[in-house]
Design an enzyme around this catalytic site. Sequence first.
Site, PDB file in Angstrom:
ATOM      1  CB  SER A  38      -0.924   0.021   1.217  1.00 45.95           C
ATOM      2  OG  SER A  38      -0.156  -0.077   2.402  1.00 45.95           O
ATOM      3  CG  ASP A 329      -4.502   5.136   6.984  1.00 45.15           C
ATOM      4  OD1 ASP A 329      -3.329   4.896   7.360  1.00 45.15           O
ATOM      5  OD2 ASP A 329      -5.005   4.595   5.981  1.00 45.15           O
ATOM      6  CG  HIS A 332      -1.283   3.756   4.768  1.00 45.35           C
ATOM      7  ND1 HIS A 332      -2.451   3.144   5.155  1.00 45.35           N
ATOM      8  CD2 HIS A 332      -0.594   2.829   4.073  1.00 45.35           C
ATOM      9  CE1 HIS A 332      -2.474   1.900   4.698  1.00 45.35           C
ATOM     10  NE2 HIS A 332      -1.352   1.678   4.046  1.00 45.35           N
TER      11      HIS A 332
END
Length: 365
Positions: A38, A329, A332
């Site tokens: 990600s 978040d 991340h």
Amino acid sequence: MAKKYIPSFLCLFVFLANFVPHLADDAALPTIFILGDSTADVGTNSFIPDSKARADFPHNGIDFPNARPTGRFSNGFNSADFLAKLLGFNRSPPPYLFLVNQTTGHHKLLHRGVNFASGGSGLLDTTGSKLNVVSLSAQINQLASLSNNLSNVISQASTEATVTNAFFFISVGSNDIFEYFKTNSTIPKEQFIDNLMSAYTNHIEALYNLGARKFGIISVAPLGCCPAQRLVQKLLTGKDGCFGAMNDIALAFHSALDTLLYNISYQLPEIKYSLGNAFKMTIDVINNPHSKFQNVDTACCGTGTFNAQGPCNATAELCPDRKKYLFWDLFHPTQKATHLAAETLFFGPPIYVSPINFYQLVNNN
Ligand SMILES: *[C@@H]1O[C@H](CO)[C@@H](O)[C@H](O)[C@H]1NC(C)=O
Ligand SMILES: *[C@@H]1O[C@H](CO)[C@@H](O)[C@H](O)[C@H]1NC(C)=O
Ligand SMILES: *[C@@H]1O[C@H](CO)[C@@H](O)[C@H](O)[C@H]1NC(C)=O
Ligand SMILES: *[C@@H]1O[C@H](CO)[C@@H](O)[C@H](O)[C@H]1NC(C)=O
Ligand SMILES: *[C@@H]1O[C@H](CO)[C@@H](O)[C@H](O)[C@H]1NC(C)=O
């Protein structure tokens, strides 16, 4: 843990750097292939309907052009985008799963490169397997299939030349470590790191056999300091701070990877690499009282303690000034953090990126 919750990923890595000369030579933009998780995913999982690791909904993308959620686990651009920008592009090349369904012009699109990265994936095929994501092995198979098809369109020789001159950016490993803890694995720490290195060796050899020669690799951040793990630490001990046992593994991962790459560069002729020390880049920011971020422990977007008790979604809390936060978040980094990280990878000194930086890697033939 709820579905859609995006259990595993990345806590990022960061930077320094106050300079930014762009590469000027438009005529010679390199092809870039991006693989990993990600931290580098620009929407791959949005093309997998039942993927449980998606970010194609608000508040993700709030700082992206037109405030559009793109599948990036970020308020805006991510590290893949900023590296591509430093190479002279506007952003990362598109996801492979977008490209394969384009009916025409494959080879033209391909000329820029392709992003294979998939949120939730890892070095081990088992990592993220319940989330419906694309494992690193599968990403490499996608490249093989692409390269095979491409040689039917342009010649095999030009296909090989494209791959050989391409810049490979790989950011992976965090999800393997998250799962190691989440599953209360009984594998001893040293053995676990060895398993990851052996998987990494296989992946690099597979890419090498497809023609890859230039690798820009990033290790893992101090994962124990991301909001999700600060919450774990708080629940377990009642104390604030990073989850130390996880940081120990992240640090061991970096040094093992450093040795692996050093070794492999003697075994595989013509390979060139640059390794970004995501651990040091990030911990230096977290520990620096004059950091460019006022907030290094709480997620900008989320719910509850450290905004880490719920995912970033349309009903989550959203901080007013994203530029003050290291974390977007629970796992991340913010756009600002990844921007600084990319500049450090590109232009930073050997304590952060070695044996050469990404700029030297790309420009050194
Ligand atoms: C690509 O198109 C095919 C056929 O239209 C469809 O079945 C498939 O799901 C599409 N793949 C993606 C990743 O969108
Ligand atoms: C390769 O070609 C096959 C057959 O034409 C097609 O089904 C497949 O989607 C292509 N793959 C890529 C990566 O272009
Ligand atoms: C791991 O251990 C924790 C704490 O003992 C426990 O709450 C959790 O359910 C365990 N997880 C798994 C997957 O066994
Ligand atoms: C690197 O090479 C040395 C010497 O051949 C060997 O002892 C060591 O195990 C290798 N390490 C890794 C991580 O491959
Ligand atoms: C956001 O996530 C929370 C779980 O923490 C969930 O209760 C809520 O319904 C979600 N909101 C949306 C818009 O999906």
